[in-house]
Design an enzyme around this catalytic site. Structure first.
Site, PDB file in Angstrom:
ATOM      1  N   TYR A  57       0.082  -1.369  -0.187  1.00 58.87           N
ATOM      2  CA  TYR A  57       0.027  -0.302  -0.143  1.00 58.87           C
ATOM      3  C   TYR A  57       1.264   1.430  -0.413  1.00 58.87           C
ATOM      4  O   TYR A  57       1.467   1.322   0.998  1.00 58.87           O
ATOM      5  CB  TYR A  57      -0.795   0.248   1.523  1.00 58.87           C
ATOM      6  CG  TYR A  57      -1.985  -1.289   1.187  1.00 58.87           C
ATOM      7  CD1 TYR A  57      -2.531  -2.074   0.173  1.00 58.87           C
ATOM      8  CD2 TYR A  57      -2.612  -1.410   2.711  1.00 58.87           C
ATOM      9  CE1 TYR A  57      -3.284  -2.856   0.424  1.00 58.87           C
ATOM     10  CE2 TYR A  57      -3.514  -2.643   2.830  1.00 58.87           C
ATOM     11  CZ  TYR A  57      -3.474  -3.181   1.615  1.00 58.87           C
ATOM     12  OH  TYR A  57      -4.612  -4.822   1.671  1.00 58.87           O
ATOM     13  N   LEU A 205     -17.474  -2.575   2.593  1.00 58.22           N
ATOM     14  CA  LEU A 205     -18.425  -1.674   2.080  1.00 58.22           C
ATOM     15  C   LEU A 205     -18.694  -1.686   0.282  1.00 58.22           C
ATOM     16  O   LEU A 205     -18.858  -0.854  -0.165  1.00 58.22           O
ATOM     17  CB  LEU A 205     -18.430  -0.142   2.028  1.00 58.22           C
ATOM     18  CG  LEU A 205     -18.494  -0.198   3.986  1.00 58.22           C
ATOM     19  CD1 LEU A 205     -17.656   1.322   4.414  1.00 58.22           C
ATOM     20  CD2 LEU A 205     -20.139  -0.144   4.450  1.00 58.22           C
ATOM     21  N   ARG A 207     -16.291  -1.391  -1.825  1.00 54.82           N
ATOM     22  CA  ARG A 207     -15.328  -0.191  -1.692  1.00 54.82           C
ATOM     23  C   ARG A 207     -15.921   0.807  -1.684  1.00 54.82           C
ATOM     24  O   ARG A 207     -15.241   1.879  -2.670  1.00 54.82           O
ATOM     25  CB  ARG A 207     -14.643  -0.195  -3.010  1.00 54.82           C
ATOM     26  CG  ARG A 207     -13.315  -2.214  -3.030  1.00 54.82           C
ATOM     27  CD  ARG A 207     -12.647  -1.875  -4.347  1.00 54.82           C
ATOM     28  NE  ARG A 207     -12.064  -3.548  -4.396  1.00 54.82           N
ATOM     29  CZ  ARG A 207     -10.358  -3.615  -4.374  1.00 54.82           C
ATOM     30  NH1 ARG A 207     -10.267  -2.044  -4.006  1.00 54.82           N
ATOM     31  NH2 ARG A 207     -10.058  -4.514  -4.609  1.00 54.82           N
ATOM     32  N   GLY A 208     -16.766   0.817  -0.604  1.00 55.56           N
ATOM     33  CA  GLY A 208     -17.157   2.577  -0.362  1.00 55.56           C
ATOM     34  C   GLY A 208     -18.845   2.629  -1.281  1.00 55.56           C
ATOM     35  O   GLY A 208     -19.454   3.222  -1.310  1.00 55.56           O
ATOM     36  N   PHE A 209     -18.654   1.867  -2.792  1.00 52.73           N
ATOM     37  CA  PHE A 209     -19.828   1.881  -3.260  1.00 52.73           C
ATOM     38  C   PHE A 209     -21.567   1.524  -2.659  1.00 52.73           C
ATOM     39  O   PHE A 209     -21.991   2.293  -2.903  1.00 52.73           O
ATOM     40  CB  PHE A 209     -19.862   0.739  -4.792  1.00 52.73           C
ATOM     41  CG  PHE A 209     -21.065   0.990  -5.331  1.00 52.73           C
ATOM     42  CD1 PHE A 209     -21.481   1.698  -6.592  1.00 52.73           C
ATOM     43  CD2 PHE A 209     -21.728   0.165  -5.645  1.00 52.73           C
ATOM     44  CE1 PHE A 209     -22.237   2.044  -7.525  1.00 52.73           C
ATOM     45  CE2 PHE A 209     -23.630   0.292  -6.347  1.00 52.73           C
ATOM     46  CZ  PHE A 209     -23.549   0.806  -7.486  1.00 52.73           C
TER      47      PHE A 209
END
Ligand SMILES: NC(=O)c1ccc[n+]([C@@H]2O[C@H](COP(=O)([O-])OP(=O)(O)OC[C@H]3O[C@@H](n4cnc5c(N)ncnc54)[C@H](OP(=O)(O)O)[C@@H]3O)[C@@H](O)[C@H]2O)c1
Length: 328
Positions: A57, A205, A207-209
């Site tokens: 990362y 989540l 990837r936030g979607f």
């Protein structure tokens, strides 16, 4: 804010929800280190113990950032990191799981994190060229040397998990699991349960979607990796918005957010499940932790699942190349 309960990954005690740190350095557009460090500290203040990072990362930036944040608070943290992507960001994927690489990667992670041991050390992706026995054998030597306490795998397939566990107990499998990614449920989750391996869903989540925050590609920075992920690209994002519309409806009826409902669904998969939602922001951290208090009945769970029928999800979870490295 509710107290954060404890769950177990194998024999490792962790907070029932962890914090995914990837977006603080990698993938989801520009990040602000000061904001990220404040969020990390807030997480510890609120009782989150499990912090999830990886050497990949931000090509080391994320481990250094997490290391800076936990300096002085090491005893409060279950530090999880990963090795396996030997390429730098933006270069073609190179997975390495040979023993020499495992040793070298661990020493580099310890240096960047500024700690003398890692609590949970994962192989990020299985190396198809190296028998898992060699990789886990090298990881087990790190345990014996006191550099690592517990071992994990990420996106490993059922047979690989069995072979790995025969070499040294595996405490956790970290794989993608959310309302719109359920491919590990049929074969992999039962094997983990048979062997007493805890489950750490990443991208819980979506990837936030699933929070409803991304209703068009314009909501994503130019550099955001989600732009090249099939579910967000090629008109699929628009088709997938039907899931979010339904989730929003179900969430409103319970006075929670769509993201909280999506997280609560993951948390209800079992007592051995510890999702690691990722956020750079204290506000979302607090919202996500509050999802621990959302109780769902069997009818609620069925209604939530009906919002995201697998056959209606448009696009695969990774591009074709990345898919060759998952569940193997
Ligand atoms: N093992 C693996 O191969 C692998 C792969 C991917 C991820 N992971 C790990 O899993 C962690 C979580 O996965 P992820 O970050 O990909 O996906 P995620 O947790 O499903 O979603 C993260 C995204 O959702 C946003 N978000 C979080 N909470 C929100 C809320 N309450 N309302 C609105 N938006 C919200 C975040 O925004 P902000 O950042 O702007 O706050 C971020 O863009 C990562 O941090 C990483 O540690 C592991």
């Amino acid at each position: 804010m509710t107290d954060v309960p404890t769950r177990y990954l194998g024999e490792l005690a962790v907070s029932a929800q962890g914090l995914g740190c990837m977006g603080m350095s990698h993938g989801y557009g520009a990040a602000d280190d000061a904001q990220s460090i404040a969020t990390l500290n807030r997480a510890l203040d609120l009782g989150v113990t499990l912090l999830d990072t990886a050497d990949f990362y931000g090509s080391g930036h994320n481990e250094e950032l997490v290391g800076r944040a936990v300096a002085g608070r090491r005893d409060e943290v279950v530090l999880a990191t990963k090795f396996g992507f030997a390429n730098r960001l933006g270069e073609p994927t190179l997975i390495r799981g040979d023993a020499a690489y495992v040793r070298q990667a661990c020493d580099a992670s310890l240096r960047r994190l500024g700690v003398d041991h890692i609590d949970l050390y994962y192989q990020h992706r299985v190396d198809p060229q190296v028998p898992i026995e060699e990789t886990v054998g090298a990881m087990a030597e790190l345990v014996q040397a006191g550099k690592v306490r517990h071992l994990g795998l990420s996106e490993a397939g059922a047979q690989t998990i069995r072979r790995a566990h025969a070499v040294h107990p595996i405490s956790a499998l970290q794989s993608e699991w959310s309302l719109w990614t359920r491919d590990l449920e049929a074969e992999i989750v039962p094997v983990c349960r048979e062997l007493g391996i805890g489950l750490v869903p990443f991208s819980p989540l979506g990837r936030g979607f699933l929070t409803g925050r991304y209703d068009s590609l314009d909501a994503l920075a130019e550099s955001d990796v989600r732009r090249s992920q099939p579910r967000f690209a090629d008109g699929n994002l628009e088709r997938n918005l039907a899931i979010v519309a339904k989730l929003n409806e179900l969430a409103a009826a319970r006075s929670v957010t769509a993201g909280q409902l999506a997280l609560a669904w993951v948390q209800h998969r079992g007592d051995d499940v510890v999702p690691i939602p990722g956020t750079r922001r204290q506000r979302y951290l607090e919202e996500n932790l509050a999802a621990l208090a959302v109780e769902l009945t069997a009818d609620d769970l069925a209604a939530i699942e009906a919002a995201a029928p697998p056959e209606r999800i448009a696009g695969s979870r990774y591009d074709a190349n990345s898919l060759t490295f998952v569940n193997r």
